[in-house]
Design a protein around this motif. Structure first.
Motif, mmCIF file in Angstrom:
data_model
loop_
_atom_site.group_PDB
_atom_site.id
_atom_site.type_symbol
_atom_site.label_atom_id
_atom_site.label_comp_id
_atom_site.label_asym_id
_atom_site.label_seq_id
_atom_site.Cartn_x
_atom_site.Cartn_y
_atom_site.Cartn_z
ATOM 1 N N ILE A 7 0.849 -1.193 0.000
ATOM 2 C CA ILE A 7 0.000 0.000 0.000
ATOM 3 C C ILE A 7 0.879 1.236 0.000
ATOM 4 C CG2 ILE A 7 -1.833 1.233 1.203
ATOM 5 C CD1 ILE A 7 -2.730 -1.422 2.370
ATOM 6 N N HIS A 8 0.745 2.035 -1.039
ATOM 7 C CA HIS A 8 1.604 3.210 -1.216
ATOM 8 C C HIS A 8 1.219 4.342 -0.253
ATOM 9 C CE1 HIS A 8 -1.527 5.548 -3.277
ATOM 10 N NE2 HIS A 8 -1.806 4.463 -3.988
ATOM 11 N N GLY A 9 2.093 5.330 -0.192
ATOM 12 C CA GLY A 9 1.893 6.467 0.695
ATOM 13 C C GLY A 9 1.149 7.616 0.037
ATOM 14 N N GLY A 10 1.132 8.754 0.723
ATOM 15 C CA GLY A 10 0.403 9.921 0.255
ATOM 16 C C GLY A 10 0.962 10.457 -1.050
ATOM 17 N N GLY A 11 0.075 10.766 -2.002
ATOM 18 C CA GLY A 11 0.494 11.275 -3.290
ATOM 19 C C GLY A 11 1.209 10.267 -4.151
ATOM 20 N N GLY A 12 1.217 9.011 -3.710
ATOM 21 C CA GLY A 12 1.979 7.979 -4.388
ATOM 22 C C GLY A 12 1.142 7.143 -5.329
ATOM 23 N N SER A 13 1.753 6.055 -5.790
ATOM 24 C CA SER A 13 1.098 5.165 -6.741
ATOM 25 C C SER A 13 1.771 3.794 -6.666
ATOM 26 C CB SER A 13 1.219 5.715 -8.159
ATOM 27 O OG SER A 13 2.569 5.673 -8.595
ATOM 28 N N ALA A 14 1.247 2.868 -7.444
ATOM 29 C CA ALA A 14 1.845 1.537 -7.496
ATOM 30 C C ALA A 14 3.289 1.593 -7.984
ATOM 31 C CB ALA A 14 1.011 0.638 -8.413
ATOM 32 N N TRP A 15 3.630 2.621 -8.752
ATOM 33 C CA TRP A 15 5.002 2.757 -9.253
ATOM 34 C C TRP A 15 6.013 2.805 -8.121
ATOM 35 C CZ3 TRP A 15 8.813 6.465 -8.581
ATOM 36 C CH2 TRP A 15 9.917 6.389 -9.449
ATOM 37 N N ASP A 16 5.627 3.312 -6.969
ATOM 38 C CA ASP A 16 6.555 3.415 -5.837
ATOM 39 C C ASP A 16 7.156 2.061 -5.468
ATOM 40 O OD1 ASP A 16 5.673 6.015 -5.877
ATOM 41 O OD2 ASP A 16 4.525 5.883 -4.019
ATOM 42 N N TRP A 17 6.483 0.982 -5.843
ATOM 43 C CA TRP A 17 6.913 -0.371 -5.499
ATOM 44 C C TRP A 17 7.536 -1.099 -6.678
ATOM 45 C CZ3 TRP A 17 6.320 -1.157 -0.372
ATOM 46 C CH2 TRP A 17 5.294 -0.467 0.303
ATOM 47 N N HIS A 18 7.746 -0.429 -7.811
ATOM 48 C CA HIS A 18 8.060 -1.157 -9.040
ATOM 49 C C HIS A 18 9.412 -1.859 -8.995
ATOM 50 C CE1 HIS A 18 10.525 2.389 -10.119
ATOM 51 N NE2 HIS A 18 11.040 1.668 -11.075
ATOM 52 N N LEU A 19 10.329 -1.417 -8.153
ATOM 53 C CA LEU A 19 11.605 -2.116 -8.017
ATOM 54 C C LEU A 19 11.519 -3.271 -7.016
ATOM 55 C CD1 LEU A 19 14.075 0.920 -7.955
ATOM 56 C CD2 LEU A 19 13.421 -0.504 -9.906
ATOM 57 N N LEU A 20 10.618 -3.156 -6.078
ATOM 58 C CA LEU A 20 10.458 -4.201 -5.062
ATOM 59 C C LEU A 20 9.681 -5.397 -5.592
ATOM 60 C CD1 LEU A 20 10.814 -5.092 -2.079
ATOM 61 C CD2 LEU A 20 8.621 -3.960 -1.605
ATOM 62 N N VAL A 21 8.676 -5.142 -6.424
ATOM 63 C CA VAL A 21 7.808 -6.230 -6.883
ATOM 64 C C VAL A 21 8.599 -7.371 -7.528
ATOM 65 C CG1 VAL A 21 5.986 -6.849 -8.524
ATOM 66 C CG2 VAL A 21 5.729 -4.821 -7.069
ATOM 67 N N PRO A 22 9.488 -7.101 -8.508
ATOM 68 C CA PRO A 22 10.228 -8.235 -9.087
ATOM 69 C C PRO A 22 11.149 -8.929 -8.095
ATOM 70 C CG PRO A 22 11.064 -6.135 -9.928
ATOM 71 C CD PRO A 22 9.803 -5.835 -9.200
ATOM 72 N N GLU A 23 11.628 -8.199 -7.105
ATOM 73 C CA GLU A 23 12.453 -8.839 -6.078
ATOM 74 C C GLU A 23 11.626 -9.842 -5.275
ATOM 75 O OE1 GLU A 23 15.618 -8.632 -5.657
ATOM 76 O OE2 GLU A 23 16.079 -6.983 -7.025
ATOM 77 N N LEU A 24 10.389 -9.496 -4.983
ATOM 78 C CA LEU A 24 9.528 -10.405 -4.221
ATOM 79 C C LEU A 24 9.059 -11.572 -5.072
ATOM 80 C CD1 LEU A 24 7.397 -7.812 -2.199
ATOM 81 C CD2 LEU A 24 9.137 -9.363 -1.287
ATOM 82 N N THR A 25 8.668 -11.292 -6.313
ATOM 83 C CA THR A 25 8.184 -12.385 -7.158
ATOM 84 C C THR A 25 9.303 -13.363 -7.492
ATOM 85 O OG1 THR A 25 8.467 -11.032 -9.159
ATOM 86 C CG2 THR A 25 6.292 -11.038 -8.123
ATOM 87 N N SER A 26 10.531 -12.863 -7.617
ATOM 88 C CA SER A 26 11.653 -13.762 -7.903
ATOM 89 C C SER A 26 11.938 -14.688 -6.732
ATOM 90 C CB SER A 26 12.911 -12.957 -8.243
ATOM 91 O OG SER A 26 13.430 -12.285 -7.106
ATOM 92 N N ARG A 27 11.464 -14.306 -5.552
ATOM 93 C CA ARG A 27 11.602 -15.149 -4.368
ATOM 94 C C ARG A 27 10.394 -16.066 -4.187
ATOM 95 N NH1 ARG A 27 14.480 -10.655 -3.935
ATOM 96 N NH2 ARG A 27 16.283 -10.485 -2.529
ATOM 97 N N GLY A 28 9.488 -16.055 -5.158
ATOM 98 C CA GLY A 28 8.362 -16.982 -5.146
ATOM 99 C C GLY A 28 7.077 -16.449 -4.548
#
Length: 214
Positions: A7-28
């Motif tokens: 869940i992103h912060g104020g004024g944010g968007s899903a893009w704020d997580w775009h570097l983290l998402v592949p790191e998590l999915t690569s871990r299954g």
């Protein structure tokens, strides 16, 4: 493996997580990254919560991560769905009945003097990511800022507070004090600034994965 709800912060968007998402999915792991309706003047806490619940669907084994202002929404999900763990990342920790607009004075927050917005939020973030960030900011005009936080008590869910040691927006000492006052916990710590999702995604993914283990 866990389902991480980011869940992103104020004024944010899903893009704020775009570097983290592949790191998590690569871990299954499975990852859900909702866009809160912050540009809708009629949207309040109920709409924020429903947006996240709808995005989760029938997924299970939920670890809900609320970044900064997203910590106002994350516990609401735990009140609706069987969440296994809440992680509050460099968070604004709410208390029952508190209006978000009052949080700053209620916590005794003092902004850093002499620092630009970029210096407060993006220290440690690569220059090319900072340059891209502006195009993903959204105007926060939603109604929840004047609404009392709707829970009567913190949900009965394991909760971890994770601060960033170099955070210039919510400094470590401030985060420790608020976490102690509001949740009675000592925060965990990670390297990075307020935008730790953009500066240290691999380290953050390692930490979140460790939290998710049984």
């Amino acid at each position: 493996m866990a389902t991480f709800v980011l869940i992103h912060g104020g004024g944010g968007s899903a893009w704020d997580w775009h570097l983290l998402v592949p790191e998590l999915t690569s871990r299954g792991h499975d990852v859900v990254v909702p866009e809160l309706p912050i540009e809708d003047t009629s949207a309040g806490f109920a709409e924020f919560c429903q947006t996240v619940v709808d995005a989760i669907g029938d997924r299970s084994d939920l670890v809900v991560v609320g970044h900064s202002y997203g910590a106002f929404t994350a516990p609401l999900i735990a009140d609706k769905l069987p969440v296994r763990l809440l992680v509050l990342l460099t968070p604004m920790i709410p208390k029952p009945g508190e209006r978000p607009g009052d949080w700053w004075a209620n916590t005794g927050y003092r902004s850093a003097e002499g620092l630009s917005e970029e210096q407060q939020f993006f220290n440690g973030v690569p220059a090319e990511i900072i340059a891209e960030a502006a195009s993903h900011n959204r105007g926060q005009v939603s109604a929840e800022g004047d609404e009392p936080w709707p829970l009567d008590a913190w949900p009965d869910v394991s909760t971890t507070v994770l601060l960033a040691r170099e955070d210039r927006f919510f400094p470590a000492d401030f985060q420790r004090r608020v976490a102690a006052d509001r949740l009675g916990v000592v925060p965990d710590e990670i390297d990075g600034g307020h935008a730790v999702t953009l500066s240290h995604p691999k380290q953050l993914a390692d930490r979140l994965t460790a939290y998710s283990l049984p």
